[in-house]
Design a protein around this motif. Structure first.
Motif, PDB file in Angstrom:
ATOM      1  N   ASN A 186      63.937 205.999  41.352  1.00 13.51           N
ATOM      2  CA  ASN A 186      64.111 207.395  41.765  1.00 13.51           C
ATOM      3  C   ASN A 186      62.925 207.902  42.581  1.00 13.51           C
ATOM      4  O   ASN A 186      63.017 208.931  43.253  1.00 13.51           O
ATOM      5  N   THR A 187      61.813 207.174  42.539  1.00 14.42           N
ATOM      6  CA  THR A 187      60.673 207.444  43.419  1.00 14.42           C
ATOM      7  C   THR A 187      60.135 206.116  43.926  1.00 14.42           C
ATOM      8  O   THR A 187      60.302 205.071  43.284  1.00 14.42           O
ATOM      9  N   GLY A 188      59.492 206.160  45.086  1.00 19.15           N
ATOM     10  CA  GLY A 188      58.942 204.935  45.641  1.00 19.15           C
ATOM     11  C   GLY A 188      58.337 205.165  47.011  1.00 19.15           C
ATOM     12  O   GLY A 188      58.214 206.304  47.480  1.00 19.15           O
ATOM     13  N   ALA A 240      54.203 202.620  44.747  1.00 21.15           N
ATOM     14  CA  ALA A 240      55.147 203.448  43.993  1.00 21.15           C
ATOM     15  C   ALA A 240      54.477 204.096  42.788  1.00 21.15           C
ATOM     16  O   ALA A 240      54.848 205.213  42.391  1.00 21.15           O
ATOM     17  N   LYS A 241      53.462 203.437  42.213  1.00 27.72           N
ATOM     18  CA  LYS A 241      52.765 204.017  41.073  1.00 27.72           C
ATOM     19  C   LYS A 241      51.925 205.228  41.460  1.00 27.72           C
ATOM     20  O   LYS A 241      51.585 206.057  40.596  1.00 27.72           O
ATOM     21  N   ASP A 242      51.587 205.338  42.737  1.00 27.42           N
ATOM     22  CA  ASP A 242      50.745 206.446  43.187  1.00 27.42           C
ATOM     23  C   ASP A 242      51.554 207.688  43.533  1.00 27.42           C
ATOM     24  O   ASP A 242      50.960 208.743  43.834  1.00 27.42           O
ATOM     25  N   VAL A 243      52.875 207.599  43.532  1.00 23.75           N
ATOM     26  CA  VAL A 243      53.713 208.740  43.909  1.00 23.75           C
ATOM     27  C   VAL A 243      53.730 209.745  42.766  1.00 23.75           C
ATOM     28  O   VAL A 243      54.039 209.398  41.616  1.00 23.75           O
ATOM     29  N   ALA A 293      52.906 209.393  53.443  1.00 23.85           N
ATOM     30  CA  ALA A 293      51.866 209.064  52.462  1.00 23.85           C
ATOM     31  C   ALA A 293      50.729 208.331  53.154  1.00 23.85           C
ATOM     32  O   ALA A 293      50.870 207.817  54.266  1.00 23.85           O
ATOM     33  N   ARG A 294      49.599 208.290  52.470  1.00 26.82           N
ATOM     34  CA  ARG A 294      48.441 207.615  53.030  1.00 26.82           C
ATOM     35  C   ARG A 294      48.675 206.107  53.052  1.00 26.82           C
ATOM     36  O   ARG A 294      49.432 205.568  52.248  1.00 26.82           O
ATOM     37  N   PRO A 295      48.036 205.376  53.937  1.00 28.02           N
ATOM     38  CA  PRO A 295      48.185 203.925  54.004  1.00 28.02           C
ATOM     39  C   PRO A 295      47.743 203.266  52.702  1.00 28.02           C
ATOM     40  O   PRO A 295      46.760 203.673  52.077  1.00 28.02           O
ATOM     41  N   GLY A 296      48.491 202.237  52.288  1.00 30.98           N
ATOM     42  CA  GLY A 296      48.152 201.506  51.075  1.00 30.98           C
ATOM     43  C   GLY A 296      48.690 202.112  49.806  1.00 30.98           C
ATOM     44  O   GLY A 296      48.491 201.537  48.720  1.00 30.98           O
ATOM     45  N   VAL A 297      49.387 203.242  49.890  1.00 22.98           N
ATOM     46  CA  VAL A 297      49.914 203.867  48.682  1.00 22.98           C
ATOM     47  C   VAL A 297      51.046 203.007  48.115  1.00 22.98           C
ATOM     48  O   VAL A 297      51.780 202.343  48.850  1.00 22.98           O
ATOM     49  N   ASP A 321      55.677 204.314  61.834  1.00 27.59           N
ATOM     50  CA  ASP A 321      54.541 203.434  61.560  1.00 27.59           C
ATOM     51  C   ASP A 321      53.738 203.911  60.363  1.00 27.59           C
ATOM     52  O   ASP A 321      52.631 203.417  60.110  1.00 27.59           O
ATOM     53  N   ASN A 322      54.276 204.863  59.595  1.00 23.91           N
ATOM     54  CA  ASN A 322      53.590 205.430  58.439  1.00 23.91           C
ATOM     55  C   ASN A 322      54.255 204.983  57.147  1.00 23.91           C
ATOM     56  O   ASN A 322      55.430 204.603  57.132  1.00 23.91           O
ATOM     57  N   HIS A 323      53.515 205.030  56.073  1.00 21.13           N
ATOM     58  CA  HIS A 323      54.095 204.871  54.747  1.00 21.13           C
ATOM     59  C   HIS A 323      54.809 206.167  54.382  1.00 21.13           C
ATOM     60  O   HIS A 323      54.258 207.254  54.555  1.00 21.13           O
ATOM     61  N   VAL A 324      56.032 206.045  53.876  1.00 23.60           N
ATOM     62  CA  VAL A 324      56.807 207.235  53.532  1.00 23.60           C
ATOM     63  C   VAL A 324      57.170 207.152  52.042  1.00 23.60           C
ATOM     64  O   VAL A 324      57.819 206.200  51.603  1.00 23.60           O
ATOM     65  N   ALA A 325      56.714 208.171  51.306  1.00 22.52           N
ATOM     66  CA  ALA A 325      57.067 208.273  49.892  1.00 22.52           C
ATOM     67  C   ALA A 325      58.381 209.041  49.768  1.00 22.52           C
ATOM     68  O   ALA A 325      58.645 209.971  50.536  1.00 22.52           O
ATOM     69  N   PHE A 326      59.210 208.662  48.789  1.00 29.84           N
ATOM     70  CA  PHE A 326      60.497 209.338  48.617  1.00 29.84           C
ATOM     71  C   PHE A 326      60.742 209.654  47.149  1.00 29.84           C
ATOM     72  O   PHE A 326      60.150 209.052  46.245  1.00 29.84           O
ATOM     73  N   LYS A 327      61.635 210.599  46.936  1.00 31.82           N
ATOM     74  CA  LYS A 327      62.049 210.999  45.597  1.00 31.82           C
ATOM     75  C   LYS A 327      63.513 211.397  45.658  1.00 31.82           C
ATOM     76  O   LYS A 327      63.940 212.098  46.572  1.00 31.82           O
TER      77      LYS A 327
END
Length: 238
Positions: A55-57, A100-103, A94-98, A35-41
C-alpha cells in the motif's frame, strides 16, 4: 491509463470478476517515466473490504511497480452489481536512495507544503468467466452421430470405443460357441461312424462264431466293452 506527470496508472478501473465467498484480486501497474524516485501510497474508502500489497512504496526512475488489490470474500452480492468503492493513489517525489521503509505519512501531507499528485480509481464488478458449454453426444434427426468435444477441442472417442467394445464382445462369444458346437458335432459324427464300424465287425464275429465255434471269442468280449464305452461317451456329449 492516467496522464499524471509522476506516475502512470493502469488500469484506472479496478475490475473484479465477482463471485460469492471467494477472494478476488486485481493488479495495478504504476510506471515512473521520470528520472526521480517517486513514493506512492494507496488509500481506499472501504479499507476493511480490500487488502492492498504494497500500500506504500517507491517506484524507481524509468521503472514499473505492481500493486495487488484483493477484495475479501463477500457473503452477499449487490442487487444491481454496482460498487461505490473508490481508491486514491498519491505520488510524491522522494529523495534519491529512498526505500519503501523510509516512506512516511508526512511525505503525502499537503499542509507541510509537499506537492502531492493524486489519481482516483473506480471499482467495477464484472461477470466471472463462464466455462465452455459441453457438446452432448447423439445425433439430430436426419444427421449422423458426432463424437463429443472436450475442453481442449479434441474429439472424445471414449464413448464410441466403449460402444464398439460392447458390440465386439457378444460377437466373440457367439463365434466361440459356434466353434465349440461344430467341434462337438464332428466328434459325435466320428464316434457314430466308429460305432457303426464296430457294430458291423461285431455282427460278423457273431456269424463266424455260430458257424465254427460254440464259445465266444475274446475279441468279441473286448468289442462289446468298447462299444459300451463309446455309447456312454456319446450320451454324455449330447
Amino acid at each position: 491509463m492516467s496522464n499524471s506527470e509522476l506516475l502512470t496508472v493502469e488500469p484506472l478501473d479496478l475490475q473484479f470478476p465477482f463471485e460469492l465467498r471467494k477472494q478476488i484480486s486485481c493488479s495495478l501497474y504504476l510506471t515512473n517515466k521520470t528520472d526521480n524516485h517517486v513514493a506512492f501510497k494507496v488509500k481506499t474508502t472501504n479499507p476493511k473490504k480490500y487488502c492492498v500489497r504494497p500500500n506504500t512504496g517507491v517506484v524507481l526512475p524509468r521503472s514499473t511497480c505492481e500493486v495487488l488489490v484483493t477484495m475479501q470474500a463477500q457473503k452477499e452480492a449487490p442487487s444491481d452489481m454496482q460498487c461505490k468503492d473508490k481508491f486514491l493513489l498519491q505520488g510524491v517525489i522522494a529523495r534519491p536512495g529512498v526505500t519503501a521503509k523510509d516512506v512516511t505519512p508526512e511525505m503525502f501531507s499537503k499542509e507541510a507544503g509537499h506537492l502531492v499528485e493524486e489519481t482516483k480509481l473506480r471499482v467495477t464488478y464484472v461477470a466471472p468467466p463462464q466455462p465452455p458449454s459441453p457438446v452432448h453426444e447423439g445425433s439430430e434427426e436426419g444427421s449422423s452421430p458426432r463424437a463429443s468435444v472436450s475442453d481442449n477441442g479434441q474429439a472424445s472417442e471414449f464413448s464410441s470405443q466403449r460402444h464398439i467394445a460392447d458390440k465386439v464382445e457378444p460377437q466373440e462369444n457367439t463365434s466361440e460357441a459356434r466353434a465349440l458346437i461344430t467341434k462337438l458335432t464332428e466328434e459325435k459324427q466320428s464316434a457314430i461312424q466308429l460305432n457303426n464300424k464296430l457294430q458291423r465287425e461285431l455282427d460278423q464275429l457273431r456269424r463266424d462264431s455260430k458257424r465254427g465255434q460254440s464259445g465266444m471269442p475274446l475279441m468279441y468280449v473286448l468289442l462289446v466293452g468298447l462299444i459300451g464305452l463309446i455309447l456312454g461317451y456319446i450320451m454324455k456329449s449330447t
